[in-house]
Write an enzyme that holds these catalytic residues in place. Structure first.
Site, PDB file in Angstrom:
ATOM      1  N   GLY A 204     -15.603   9.167  18.907  1.00 42.76           N
ATOM      2  CA  GLY A 204     -14.194   9.324  18.529  1.00 42.76           C
ATOM      3  C   GLY A 204     -13.517  10.519  19.191  1.00 42.76           C
ATOM      4  O   GLY A 204     -13.732  10.826  20.367  1.00 42.76           O
ATOM      5  N   ASP A 247     -26.281  18.701   9.974  1.00 45.25           N
ATOM      6  CA  ASP A 247     -25.215  18.364   9.029  1.00 45.25           C
ATOM      7  C   ASP A 247     -24.432  19.648   8.774  1.00 45.25           C
ATOM      8  O   ASP A 247     -24.989  20.633   8.289  1.00 45.25           O
ATOM      9  CB  ASP A 247     -25.829  17.825   7.726  1.00 45.25           C
ATOM     10  N   ALA A 272     -15.515  17.599  13.009  1.00 48.04           N
ATOM     11  CA  ALA A 272     -16.162  16.662  12.085  1.00 48.04           C
ATOM     12  C   ALA A 272     -15.282  16.466  10.857  1.00 48.04           C
ATOM     13  O   ALA A 272     -14.740  17.426  10.311  1.00 48.04           O
ATOM     14  CB  ALA A 272     -17.531  17.205  11.665  1.00 48.04           C
ATOM     15  N   ASN A 330      -0.689  11.455   1.556  1.00 47.69           N
ATOM     16  CA  ASN A 330      -0.918  10.033   1.799  1.00 47.69           C
ATOM     17  C   ASN A 330      -1.543   9.415   0.552  1.00 47.69           C
ATOM     18  O   ASN A 330      -2.503   9.979   0.004  1.00 47.69           O
ATOM     19  CB  ASN A 330      -1.873   9.873   2.995  1.00 47.69           C
ATOM     20  N   TYR A 336      -8.636  14.009   0.872  1.00 47.09           N
ATOM     21  CA  TYR A 336      -8.470  14.243   2.308  1.00 47.09           C
ATOM     22  C   TYR A 336      -7.235  15.122   2.574  1.00 47.09           C
ATOM     23  O   TYR A 336      -7.299  16.094   3.346  1.00 47.09           O
ATOM     24  CB  TYR A 336      -8.325  12.885   3.001  1.00 47.09           C
TER      25      TYR A 336
HETATM   26  N1  LIG Z   1      -8.430   9.051  13.916  1.00 49.47           N
HETATM   27  C1  LIG Z   1      -7.310   9.509  13.412  1.00 49.47           C
HETATM   28  O1  LIG Z   1      -6.271   8.831  13.459  1.00 49.47           O
HETATM   29  C2  LIG Z   1      -7.250  10.892  12.798  1.00 49.47           C
HETATM   30  C3  LIG Z   1      -6.019  11.313  12.263  1.00 49.47           C
HETATM   31  C4  LIG Z   1      -5.934  12.576  11.711  1.00 49.47           C
HETATM   32  C5  LIG Z   1      -7.036  13.412  11.688  1.00 49.47           C
HETATM   33  N2  LIG Z   1      -8.229  12.975  12.186  1.00 49.47           N
HETATM   34  C6  LIG Z   1      -9.358  13.918  12.126  1.00 49.47           C
HETATM   35  O2  LIG Z   1      -9.954  14.042  13.407  1.00 49.47           O
HETATM   36  C7  LIG Z   1     -11.342  14.277  13.277  1.00 49.47           C
HETATM   37  C8  LIG Z   1     -12.133  13.240  14.060  1.00 49.47           C
HETATM   38  O3  LIG Z   1     -11.755  11.957  13.617  1.00 49.47           O
HETATM   39  P1  LIG Z   1     -12.324  10.603  14.275  1.00 49.47           P
HETATM   40  O4  LIG Z   1     -11.279   9.571  14.069  1.00 49.47           O
HETATM   41  O5  LIG Z   1     -12.825  10.861  15.631  1.00 49.47           O
HETATM   42  O6  LIG Z   1     -13.518  10.303  13.242  1.00 49.47           O
HETATM   43  P2  LIG Z   1     -14.918   9.548  13.490  1.00 49.47           P
HETATM   44  O7  LIG Z   1     -15.329   9.082  12.124  1.00 49.47           O
HETATM   45  O8  LIG Z   1     -14.818   8.549  14.591  1.00 49.47           O
HETATM   46  O9  LIG Z   1     -15.887  10.733  13.970  1.00 49.47           O
HETATM   47  C9  LIG Z   1     -16.219  11.806  13.130  1.00 49.47           C
HETATM   48  C10 LIG Z   1     -17.552  12.387  13.598  1.00 49.47           C
HETATM   49  O10 LIG Z   1     -17.877  13.457  12.690  1.00 49.47           O
HETATM   50  C11 LIG Z   1     -19.241  13.343  12.357  1.00 49.47           C
HETATM   51  N3  LIG Z   1     -19.518  13.960  11.066  1.00 49.47           N
HETATM   52  C12 LIG Z   1     -19.127  13.513   9.844  1.00 49.47           C
HETATM   53  N4  LIG Z   1     -19.652  14.301   8.889  1.00 49.47           N
HETATM   54  C13 LIG Z   1     -20.372  15.268   9.503  1.00 49.47           C
HETATM   55  C14 LIG Z   1     -21.158  16.344   9.046  1.00 49.47           C
HETATM   56  N5  LIG Z   1     -21.319  16.591   7.743  1.00 49.47           N
HETATM   57  N6  LIG Z   1     -21.771  17.140   9.952  1.00 49.47           N
HETATM   58  C15 LIG Z   1     -21.644  16.896  11.280  1.00 49.47           C
HETATM   59  N7  LIG Z   1     -20.913  15.866  11.776  1.00 49.47           N
HETATM   60  C16 LIG Z   1     -20.293  15.058  10.889  1.00 49.47           C
HETATM   61  C17 LIG Z   1     -19.499  11.841  12.321  1.00 49.47           C
HETATM   62  O11 LIG Z   1     -20.891  11.540  12.406  1.00 49.47           O
HETATM   63  C18 LIG Z   1     -18.702  11.376  13.528  1.00 49.47           C
HETATM   64  O12 LIG Z   1     -19.454  11.413  14.716  1.00 49.47           O
HETATM   65  C19 LIG Z   1     -11.640  14.271  11.778  1.00 49.47           C
HETATM   66  O13 LIG Z   1     -11.596  15.597  11.293  1.00 49.47           O
HETATM   67  C20 LIG Z   1     -10.478  13.477  11.207  1.00 49.47           C
HETATM   68  O14 LIG Z   1     -10.232  13.786   9.865  1.00 49.47           O
HETATM   69  C21 LIG Z   1      -8.352  11.741  12.738  1.00 49.47           C
END
Ligand SMILES: NC(=O)c1ccc[n+]([C@@H]2O[C@H](COP(=O)([O-])OP(=O)(O)OC[C@H]3O[C@@H](n4cnc5c(N)ncnc54)[C@H](O)[C@@H]3O)[C@@H](O)[C@H]2O)c1
Length: 431
Positions: A204, A247, A272, A330, A336
């Protein structure tokens, strides 16, 4: 998940139909690539009010205002009253039509003067102006306001905003302080010799952040949970970096990172994050605390550990990940939204102290709707609404968040501190 609507509106029949029906008409955004490193066209330099700023070092301006321009930079730092605001109109009104599709408008403002309410009113007016213009300008063009006192210290910011790297950043107000300018030895690899750790880097947005920081020369460490170790290794190998299976909620995560990086680190990206959505009335304590722990408490713990142990080098950068859900709220995301708003509080409070005491800046990206596995799982109609409800009428890509992170991480961004910059195409949610 491909945005088929965006592809359809790019065809002749698609354009015809969507125009007749009054539907959104997103313009394909032009993003950075080695083949397309810069915007195509000139930069118009305009002034409103009496400005004493010398922008020559920060903005590559062109004198010939009759040619089509890729961007207009309006120096409105000298606007001190409502008469000065008339100059804003006079300067930009004739220039707008000359700015090409995918172009930029950057308004430069001054800090608000607490002792002069006329100046403060006029300078605050620039925010409403910027956000309104961003919503109407269309054709993939963006509008942002930069408040500055020292153009040299803002050079990295202006370079970012005037490049294809900021394609999905619009409607933002960015404050840049004063400070010594640190120019990288190699402008194409500004992070050469630096180590960057990206949490949640196995996929991601985090994967894109790791790739973009590696492109800029950093040695990347891809941290992710042990269950995602194979993916983290794959990403790290591709980027010539290393993986760290951990983690981030472990109470000793900061110490374990420091132990894995005995030479310390320069860039710490808290990416993360997890969601565990339920309306509060249906949310058990487990869902609440899991989200707060991953998204906020672990960020606070590891930040404290790595700052106080000195593992983060002077000149270092911390980039945390907020979300527009933390700014606007939201439904179904009280956990969140609370965690992501907490990130904003952390950044605003810690930034001045971290810079003064450790020489480290602290900023946050606040993504809007970004096309990832997380958002691909959202039901079709909600996903469509999320994609279109922004000024650019489309979702962003992980690389858009990554480019914003790389700008914060840049050695020349030492005067960019305590900022929360939304990467959301100017989402209609929250300011
Ligand atoms: N995708 C969106 O539209 C969006 C919008 C706003 C904010 N975000 C934020 O951006 C960030 C990345 O989002 P994404 O869409 O790529 O999410 P994703 O779920 O695709 O990836 C998140 C990654 O974080 C890792 N992770 C989760 N818990 C963990 C932990 N305890 N320790 C280590 N690693 C951990 C997961 O294994 C995963 O690889 C997040 O903080 C999310 O809240 C995303």
């Amino acid at each position: 998940m491909a945005d088929r609507y965006l592809s359809f509106t790019g065809t002749g029949p698609g354009r015809f139909l969507t125009r007749r029906l009054g539907l959104p008409q997103p313009a394909p955004l032009i993003r950075f690539s080695p083949e397309h490193p810069a915007l195509d066209g000139d930069v118009l330099l305009l002034t409103a009010g009496k400005s004493g700023l010398d922008l020559s070092a920060a903005v590559p301006a062109s004198a010939d205002s009759s040619r089509r321009a890729a961007a207009a930079v309006l120096d409105a730092t000298g606007v001190r009253d409502t008469d000065g605001l008339a100059d804003v109109h006079a300067a930009l009104h004739p220039a707008l039509r000359t700015i090409t599709a995918g172009g930029r408008v950057i308004v430069l403002g001054a800090p608000l003067d607490a002792a002069d309410h006329h100046q403060a009113a006029a300078q605050q007016a620039l925010e409403g102006f910027t956000r309104s213009l961003g919503k109407e300008i269309g054709r993939g063009r963006t509008v942002n306001l930069v408040r500055l006192t020292d153009p040299a210290a803002a050079a990295s910011t202006l370079r970012f905003l005037l490049s294809p790297k900021s394609a999905y950043v619009s409607g933002q107000v960015i404050e840049v302080g004063a400070g010594a300018l640190t120019a990288p030895d190699d402008p194409d690899h500004p992070l050469a010799g630096r180590t960057a750790l990206v949490t949640g880097g196995a996929r991601g947005i985090g994967e894109a952040v790791a790739a973009t920081l590696a492109r800029d020369g950093a040695r990347v460490v891809v941290l992710d949970v042990p269950q995602a170790e194979a993916d983290a290794r794959r990403v790290a190998e591709r980027l010539g970096g290393s993986a760290l299976a951990l983690d981030i909620t472990a109470v000793d995560a900061g110490d374990r990172i420091a132990a894995a990086l005995p030479d310390g680190l320069d860039v710490l990206v808290h990416n993360a994050g997890i969601t565990r959505d339920r309306r509060l009335v249906n949310m058990d304590a487990g869902r609440w605390s899991q989200v707060l722990d991953v998204n906020l408490a672990s960020v606070l713990r590891t930040t404290d550990a790595l700052l106080t142990s000195g593992a983060l080098h002077p000149g270092g950068r911390i980039v945390a990940t907020a979300s527009i859900a933390g700014l606007a709220g939201n439904a179904g995301q009280t956990n969140y939204g609370a965690s992501k708003a907490g990130i904003v509080g952390l950044v605003r409070s810690l930034a001045p102290r971290a810079l003064a005491e450790h020489g480290v800046t602290v900023n946050a990206v606040a993504p809007g709707f970004i096309e990832t596995r997380m958002t691909a799982a959202v039901p079709l109609f909600i996903r469509e609404a999320g994609r279109r409800m922004n000024s650019l009428a489309q979702g962003g890509l992980p690389v858009d968040v990554a480019e914003t992170t790389a700008w914060f991480a840049h050695p020349g961004s030492g005067a960019v501190n305590g900022q929360v910059v939304r990467v959301c195409g100017q989402s209609l949610l929250g300011a």
